[in-house]
Design an enzyme around this catalytic site. Structure first.
Site, PDB file in Angstrom:
ATOM      1  N   HIS A 162       0.823  -1.228   0.000  1.00 20.27           N
ATOM      2  CA  HIS A 162       0.000   0.000   0.000  1.00 20.27           C
ATOM      3  C   HIS A 162       0.847   1.265   0.000  1.00 20.27           C
ATOM      4  O   HIS A 162       0.337   2.350  -0.250  1.00 20.27           O
ATOM      5  CB  HIS A 162      -0.926   0.005   1.223  1.00 20.27           C
ATOM      6  CG  HIS A 162      -1.990  -1.052   1.156  1.00 20.27           C
ATOM      7  ND1 HIS A 162      -3.311  -0.768   0.957  1.00 20.27           N
ATOM      8  CD2 HIS A 162      -1.912  -2.406   1.212  1.00 20.27           C
ATOM      9  CE1 HIS A 162      -4.012  -1.884   0.913  1.00 20.27           C
ATOM     10  NE2 HIS A 162      -3.176  -2.902   1.082  1.00 20.27           N
ATOM     11  N   ASP A 370       3.516   9.548  -0.470  1.00 19.02           N
ATOM     12  CA  ASP A 370       2.359   8.754  -0.064  1.00 19.02           C
ATOM     13  C   ASP A 370       2.111   7.686  -1.128  1.00 19.02           C
ATOM     14  O   ASP A 370       2.234   7.979  -2.323  1.00 19.02           O
ATOM     15  CB  ASP A 370       1.120   9.659   0.048  1.00 19.02           C
ATOM     16  CG  ASP A 370       0.110   9.146   1.069  1.00 19.02           C
ATOM     17  OD1 ASP A 370       0.096   7.932   1.324  1.00 19.02           O
ATOM     18  OD2 ASP A 370      -0.662   9.961   1.611  1.00 19.02           O
TER      19      ASP A 370
HETATM   20  P1  ADP Z   1      -3.295   6.237   5.308  1.00 15.34           P
HETATM   21  O1  ADP Z   1      -3.665   4.866   4.842  1.00 15.34           O
HETATM   22  O2  ADP Z   1      -1.846   6.524   5.212  1.00 15.34           O
HETATM   23  O3  ADP Z   1      -3.832   6.582   6.646  1.00 15.34           O
HETATM   24  P2  ADP Z   1      -5.213   7.325   3.319  1.00 15.34           P
HETATM   25  O4  ADP Z   1      -5.500   8.743   2.969  1.00 15.34           O
HETATM   26  O5  ADP Z   1      -5.012   6.432   2.158  1.00 15.34           O
HETATM   27  O6  ADP Z   1      -3.965   7.323   4.307  1.00 15.34           O
HETATM   28  O7  ADP Z   1      -6.430   6.740   4.130  1.00 15.34           O
HETATM   29  C1  ADP Z   1      -6.892   7.305   5.326  1.00 15.34           C
HETATM   30  C2  ADP Z   1      -8.279   6.759   5.632  1.00 15.34           C
HETATM   31  O8  ADP Z   1      -8.566   7.041   6.999  1.00 15.34           O
HETATM   32  C3  ADP Z   1      -9.377   7.407   4.796  1.00 15.34           C
HETATM   33  O9  ADP Z   1     -10.327   6.443   4.438  1.00 15.34           O
HETATM   34  C4  ADP Z   1      -9.969   8.447   5.754  1.00 15.34           C
HETATM   35  O10 ADP Z   1     -11.345   8.677   5.551  1.00 15.34           O
HETATM   36  C5  ADP Z   1      -9.758   7.810   7.100  1.00 15.34           C
HETATM   37  N1  ADP Z   1      -9.564   8.854   8.120  1.00 15.34           N
HETATM   38  C6  ADP Z   1      -8.603   9.779   8.160  1.00 15.34           C
HETATM   39  N2  ADP Z   1      -8.755  10.598   9.218  1.00 15.34           N
HETATM   40  C7  ADP Z   1      -9.862  10.175   9.851  1.00 15.34           C
HETATM   41  C8  ADP Z   1     -10.541  10.609  11.030  1.00 15.34           C
HETATM   42  N3  ADP Z   1     -10.110  11.636  11.765  1.00 15.34           N
HETATM   43  N4  ADP Z   1     -11.626   9.925  11.392  1.00 15.34           N
HETATM   44  C9  ADP Z   1     -12.066   8.876  10.664  1.00 15.34           C
HETATM   45  N5  ADP Z   1     -11.462   8.420   9.562  1.00 15.34           N
HETATM   46  C10 ADP Z   1     -10.367   9.055   9.155  1.00 15.34           C
HETATM   47  O1  F6P Z   2      -0.526   1.538   4.222  1.00 11.03           O
HETATM   48  C1  F6P Z   2      -0.459   2.391   5.296  1.00 11.03           C
HETATM   49  C2  F6P Z   2      -0.822   1.786   6.650  1.00 11.03           C
HETATM   50  O2  F6P Z   2       0.168   1.187   7.360  1.00 11.03           O
HETATM   51  C3  F6P Z   2      -1.896   0.764   6.505  1.00 11.03           C
HETATM   52  O3  F6P Z   2      -1.462  -0.524   6.763  1.00 11.03           O
HETATM   53  C4  F6P Z   2      -2.944   1.310   7.401  1.00 11.03           C
HETATM   54  O4  F6P Z   2      -4.030   1.625   6.587  1.00 11.03           O
HETATM   55  C5  F6P Z   2      -2.486   2.646   7.946  1.00 11.03           C
HETATM   56  O5  F6P Z   2      -1.234   2.853   7.441  1.00 11.03           O
HETATM   57  C6  F6P Z   2      -2.627   2.749   9.438  1.00 11.03           C
HETATM   58  O6  F6P Z   2      -1.472   2.411  10.116  1.00 11.03           O
HETATM   59  P1  F6P Z   2      -1.446   1.621  11.491  1.00 11.03           P
HETATM   60  O7  F6P Z   2      -2.044   0.283  11.211  1.00 11.03           O
HETATM   61  O8  F6P Z   2      -0.011   1.575  11.860  1.00 11.03           O
HETATM   62  O9  F6P Z   2      -2.288   2.387  12.457  1.00 11.03           O
END
Ligand code: ADP
Ligand code: F6P
Length: 476
Positions: A162, A370
């Site tokens: 990812h 990212d």
């Molecule tokens: P990562 O996987 O690195 O966290 P992404 O942007 O791909 O980054 O995904 C983040 C996910 O977490 C999204 O689906 C978003 O809606 C969710 N998310 C981020 N911040 C919040 C929050 N404060 N409350 C609920 N969901 C959240």
């Molecule tokens: O791909 C990024 C990631 O490590 C995912 O495995 C997961 O969606 C997100 O970050 C959250 O991280 P963690 O599981 O360390 O809280």
């Protein structure tokens, strides 16, 4: 051996256990994009999900949730420290993200990473039906494909990363780099977010192991391993449906009213992670106020920063720096009852998140690096009336898909500031055209298409018992 036909293996289950002082356990949604993307896929397939339940000690019993069988794997306190916080999140995470923060290596962390990967492989080998399809996820479990193949050569094994996959010269810094590469090559298909990551991987098989990749394939012993890009996405229809509800529309209006009807609301929504470019975003906003190009209360910023990896040193330090900067901006530019930055260190449900997306005029997605960034895609899908503007880092995988965004280089503060102003002052017509094109793209390239194209490439026949495409639309 059990009878699971379709198994996802990920570090985390889609829900985290929360245990209160009396020892009562409740479940809450796990943070991050992996869960957002895979949950609807697993629900459509009625598959099995193997992962950690988020707390230390004995694993809870397997249970079913929304048609998915959840199979918790145990991690001790020591393993959380060494495997999860250590090797996964203080060694691999920064290195794979172009070392935007220094990576740390400790020998004891590797041992734990190896042992936990072995545990996941053993649980999976026990649960999988003969010939089952196993889909292993992300950087925490890179040894599992190889370990699983040794135990169960009958399985079809896919792996998806990812996060970014680094270029050869960065990967070469990694202790145990050979084991990791060989672990990944245990899969039949290794999937990445972007084509360049797949190329980096194939180049490494030549550089480190002397293989001769041809096109997307490399021969390992007598097997063909394919490495390719499968850009992940969101459940676009579900996001649009939530965004279209009266509840969300009303709440979005309320948020604007609560903020004093500003002309421009800037929004950031991220896990509190140093890869997300939160600091540089705040700095750009402060300088724009300083330069007089923006003015409070006509312009305000909301920064949602979801708590993440809170015991890892770099994350503790980041939180301090971000909160100091928010305090500084509010001290210098806020007014009584009118802060310049509204900082929310909390998680929200999807209705509140959709309302925030809809209330925002400019969404600032500015990661230094990212893999994809699903927040950017969710923002676009939530613009029911096509009125918002997306400022998007060129260094997010999403920039390859959302080409009509206002693209910026977050390493260049001047470019970032100009991007904010350009997006904030763009004409309604310009914003609408961009938003329409991006929404059209996301309707076609949603998460079910992602899953279908990966599984098809893995050689899973569409009508097999292992893979029930259910509501998943055609990949073409
Ligand atoms: P990562 O996987 O690195 O966290 P992404 O942007 O791909 O980054 O995904 C983040 C996910 O977490 C999204 O689906 C978003 O809606 C969710 N998310 C981020 N911040 C919040 C929050 N404060 N409350 C609920 N969901 C959240
Ligand atoms: O791909 C990024 C990631 O490590 C995912 O495995 C997961 O969606 C997100 O970050 C959250 O991280 P963690 O599981 O360390 O809280």
């Amino acid at each position: 051996m059990s009878n699971a036909q379709f198994i996802v293996v990920a570090n985390r289950l889609p829900v985290d256990a929360v245990v209160d002082a009396e020892g009562n356990r409740t479940w809450r949604r796990s943070p991050g994009g992996l869960v957002t993307a895979l949950e609807p896929v697993l629900q459509a397939n009625r598959g099995t999900w193997i992962g950690w339940a988020g707390t230390a000690g004995a694993a809870p019993e397997p249970f079913e949730s929304d048609g998915v069988t959840l199979l918790p794997v145990e991690l001790s306190e020591n393993e959380i420290f060494r495997y999860y916080e250590g090797f996964s999140n203080a060694s691999l995470w920064p290195l794979y993200h172009d070392a935007v923060e220094p990576r740390v290596f400790r020998r004891s962390w590797w041992k734990s990473y190896y042992e936990v990967n072995e545990r996941f492989a053993e649980v999976c080998a026990r649960e999988a039906a003969p010939g089952a399809v196993v889909w292993i996820q992300d950087y925490q479990l890179q040894l599992v494909p190889g370990m699983l193949r040794e135990r169960r050569p009958d399985l079809r094994i896919g792996f998806f990363l990812h996060i970014p996959f680094p270029p050869v010269e960065l990967f070469m810094q990694l202790p145990h780099r050979m084991e990791i590469l060989k672990g990944l090559l245990g899969a039949d298909l290794v999937g990445f977010q972007r084509p360049l990551a797949a190329q980096n991987f194939l180049a490494l098989t030549r550089h480190l192991l002397g293989y001769r990749p041809r096109g997307h394939y490399v021969t390992v012993d007598d097997r063909l391993v394919r490495a390719d890009a499968f850009p992940i996405s969101i459940d676009t229809a579900a996001n649009e449906e939530v965004a279209g509800t009266e509840r969300v529309r009303q709440r979005a209006k309320e948020i604007r009213a609560e903020l004093g009807e500003p002309e421009t609301i800037f929004l950031g929504v991220d896990r509190l992670d140093y890869t997300k470019g939160i600091e540089v975003r705040l700095k750009a906003f402060r300088e724009l106020l300083e330069d007089g190009r923006l003015e409070v209360p006509k312009a305000v910023m909301i920064q949602v920063a979801t708590p993440s990896r809170e015991r890892v040193d770099q994350y503790v330090a980041l939180r301090e720096r971000v909160e100091r900067e928010v305090g500084r901006i509010n001290g210098e530019y806020g007014q009584v009852g009118l802060p310049a930055v509204h900082y929310l260190h909390q998680s929200f449900d999807r209705y509140e998140l959709a309302a925030l997306y809809q209330a925002a005029d400019v969404m600032a997605v500015t990661p230094l690096r990212d893999g994809m960034n699903l927040v950017a895609k969710e923002y676009v899908a939530s613009q029911a009336d096509n009125r918002g503007a997306l400022v998007l880092s060129e260094f997010a995988g999403a920039a390859g898909d959302l080409r009509q965004a206002f693209l910026v280089n977050p390493h260049d503060l001047t470019d970032l500031k100009d991007g904010f102003v350009t997006a904030a002052t763009a004409s309604a017509d310009d914003k609408m055209k961009r938003m329409r094109a991006m929404r059209r793209y996301l309707r076609k390239h949603d998460v079910s298409r992602w899953a279908r194209s990966f599984l098809t490439a893995l050689g899973v026949p569409e009508r097999s018992a292992a893979y029930n495409p259910g509501s998943l639309p055609s990949a073409d």
